[in-house]
Design an enzyme around this catalytic site. Structure first.
Site, PDB file in Angstrom:
ATOM      1  N   LEU A 124     -31.186 -42.835  37.134  1.00 56.25           N
ATOM      2  CA  LEU A 124     -30.853 -41.360  38.082  1.00 56.25           C
ATOM      3  C   LEU A 124     -31.600 -41.237  39.426  1.00 56.25           C
ATOM      4  CD1 LEU A 124     -29.763 -38.846  38.054  1.00 56.25           C
ATOM      5  CD2 LEU A 124     -31.553 -37.660  36.603  1.00 56.25           C
ATOM      6  N   THR A 157     -37.440 -47.048  34.285  1.00 55.59           N
ATOM      7  CA  THR A 157     -38.062 -47.599  32.995  1.00 55.59           C
ATOM      8  C   THR A 157     -37.331 -48.451  32.233  1.00 55.59           C
ATOM      9  OG1 THR A 157     -39.454 -45.454  32.506  1.00 55.59           O
ATOM     10  CG2 THR A 157     -39.111 -47.027  30.839  1.00 55.59           C
ATOM     11  N   ILE A 337     -65.696 -34.428  24.558  1.00 56.09           N
ATOM     12  CA  ILE A 337     -66.323 -34.495  23.141  1.00 56.09           C
ATOM     13  C   ILE A 337     -67.093 -35.831  23.308  1.00 56.09           C
ATOM     14  CG2 ILE A 337     -65.927 -34.407  21.063  1.00 56.09           C
ATOM     15  CD1 ILE A 337     -63.724 -32.394  21.130  1.00 56.09           C
ATOM     16  N   GLY A 339     -68.158 -37.332  25.808  1.00 53.63           N
ATOM     17  CA  GLY A 339     -69.026 -37.288  26.780  1.00 53.63           C
ATOM     18  C   GLY A 339     -69.042 -38.594  27.548  1.00 53.63           C
ATOM     19  N   GLU A 363     -39.071 -37.473  33.012  1.00 53.64           N
ATOM     20  CA  GLU A 363     -37.847 -36.815  32.446  1.00 53.64           C
ATOM     21  C   GLU A 363     -37.996 -35.241  32.783  1.00 53.64           C
ATOM     22  OE1 GLU A 363     -36.384 -37.704  28.666  1.00 53.64           O
ATOM     23  OE2 GLU A 363     -37.156 -39.437  28.814  1.00 53.64           O
ATOM     24  N   THR A 365     -40.523 -33.002  35.990  1.00 56.60           N
ATOM     25  CA  THR A 365     -41.698 -32.235  35.792  1.00 56.60           C
ATOM     26  C   THR A 365     -41.954 -31.005  35.310  1.00 56.60           C
ATOM     27  OG1 THR A 365     -41.347 -30.949  37.784  1.00 56.60           O
ATOM     28  CG2 THR A 365     -42.058 -33.358  38.358  1.00 56.60           C
TER      29      THR A 365
END
Ligand code: COS
Length: 382
Positions: A124, A157, A337, A339, A363, A365
């Protein structure tokens, strides 16, 4: 058609094991090589992953949207590049044909798509038609029993491996919008069709996107999907479905990241104790878990609604918007987390952080999803 409960559980358990035992150990290697090994692709075929959404009469598993979402949750628990191998066959590459194809078109192609023998792509997007997808300039000019295709598609893709493209092209040059666009299935081997080298990307190494060029490609008129001028609506309905699938994958990746965070926080010690005992770490885990549960519920509710035959343009856009933004936040917290380790390649967190960024773009934004949600909400009066 829905599976019986036992078969559904077996399928989900089989995918869960395949992801945990076969795919996760290969994540770093696939990222490094920018390729998914052929033997793994063969195993995906054996598991039926290329045909998840395709009706059983054509050799697929014929999953309902809810079942497909449950499988996508599991597939999300590893590098998204693995899912991309068969993702177009399950979603945007096959569904125009599955929903709008004639019996003859479906009989010719769907069994080979379901088995993974033929890879499909959805063509597309163009250089000047990204979010404004009704602006496609690729031309399909009628010539006797054929159409002649000229133009170019961008960031497609799986185009490098595709044997069949769903192509949106303008059949009416006098109409600038969607009503002048028609959809075609176009076999790769037609003369004049060429595919560029893959683009270098930020993440999802192992999944590839290419430009596709049509230079006087002669496509038989019997390869058109639906009526002339209906191609834009075909594309939009394919995307409604695709957006739900992507939202489900986002939930899976978020669940994976949360599990990684929990394991790391239990093991990593600072100030003499596991960082999991600190409430500021717990707050990040709590926010991620709450948001991923909300996204999971939204995806499943929307999928069930679609299975009941209701149009889910709004719900699919809302699920894609919320889940893709959610997994971005979860990935960001995961880096925090972990780090310094979150920023270092060995732990794989920075890779997933890069991988999930595209979910807010392809697909449609996040901004396009907002537009669709607002339009549909106003149409429905609330
Ligand atoms: N299902 C069925 N029909 C749909 C539809 C849907 N989900 N969405 C739009 N349509 C129809 C409309 O009803 C309208 O029909 P009529 O002309 O008969 O009234 C027609 O298609 C045109 O729709 P609309 O006016 O909404 O088109 P716009 O050009 O204004 O914009 C957006 C549509 C922006 C929503 C669309 O271009 C879009 O989704 N863009 C993003 C594309 C995308 O996701 N690209 C990713 C590439 S694939 S990885």
């Amino acid at each position: 058609m829905a599976l019986d409960l036992e078969t559904r559980e077996q399928l989900i358990e089989g995918v869960r094991r395949f992801v945990a035992e076969r795919l996760r150990p290969l994540e770093a290697q696939v990222a490094e090589d920018d390729a998914v090994p052929e033997d793994v692709i063969g195993e995906m075929r054996d598991l039926g992953l290329f045909g998840l959404s395709i009706d059983e009469e054509y050799g697929g598993l014929g999953l309902s949207m809810e079942e497909e979402a449950l499988v996508a949750f599991e597939l999300g628990r590893t590098s998204p590049a693995f899912r991309s191998v068969f993702g177009t066959n399950v979603g945007i590459g096959s569904q125009g044909l599955a929903m709008f194809g004639t019996d003859a078109q479906k009989a010719e192609w769907l069994p080979r798509i379901a088995s993974g023998e033929v890879i499909t792509s959805f063509a597309l997007t163009e250089p000047e038609a990204g979010s404004d997808s009704a602006a496609v300039q690729t031309r399909a000019t009628r010539d006797g029993d054929d159409y002649i295709l000229n133009g170019g598609k961008r960031y497609i893709t799986n185009a490098g491996k595709a044997g069949l493209f769903t192509v949106m092209a303008r059949t009416n040059p006098d109409s600038k919008g969607g009503s002048g666009v028609s959809a075609f299935i176009v076999p790769r081997d037609l003369p004049g069709l060429s595919v560029s080298k893959p683009e270098k990307k930020m993440g999802q190494q192992g999944a590839h996107i290419h430009d596709v060029t049509f230079d006087n490609v002669r496509v038989p008129a019997k390869m058109r999907l639906g009526e002339e001028g209906e191609g834009f609506k075909v594309a939009m309905q394919v995307l409604d479905r695709g957006r739900l699938h992507i939202a489900a994958v986002c939930v899976g990746v978020a669940e994976r990241l949360i599990a990684d965070c929990v394991a790391y926080a239990a093991e990593r010690k600072q100030f003499g104790q596991p960082i999991a005992s600190f409430q500021l770490i717990q707050a990040m885990i709590a926010d991620s878990k709450t948001e991923s549960l909300a996204a999971r519920a939204l995806v499943l509710e929307s999928a069930r609604k679609r299975d009941s035959g209701v149009a889910v343009t709004l719900e699919a856009a809302a699920a894609k918007l919320f889940a893709s933004e959610m997994v971005g936040r979860v990935a960001d917290r995961a880096v925090q987390i972990f780090g310094g380790a979150g920023y270092v390649a060995d732990y794989g967190i920075e890779r997933l952080y890069r991988d999930v960024r595209i979910f807010r773009i392809y697909e449609g934004t996040s901004q396009i999803q907002q537009l669709v949600i607002a339009r549909e909400t106003m149409k429905r009066g609330g």
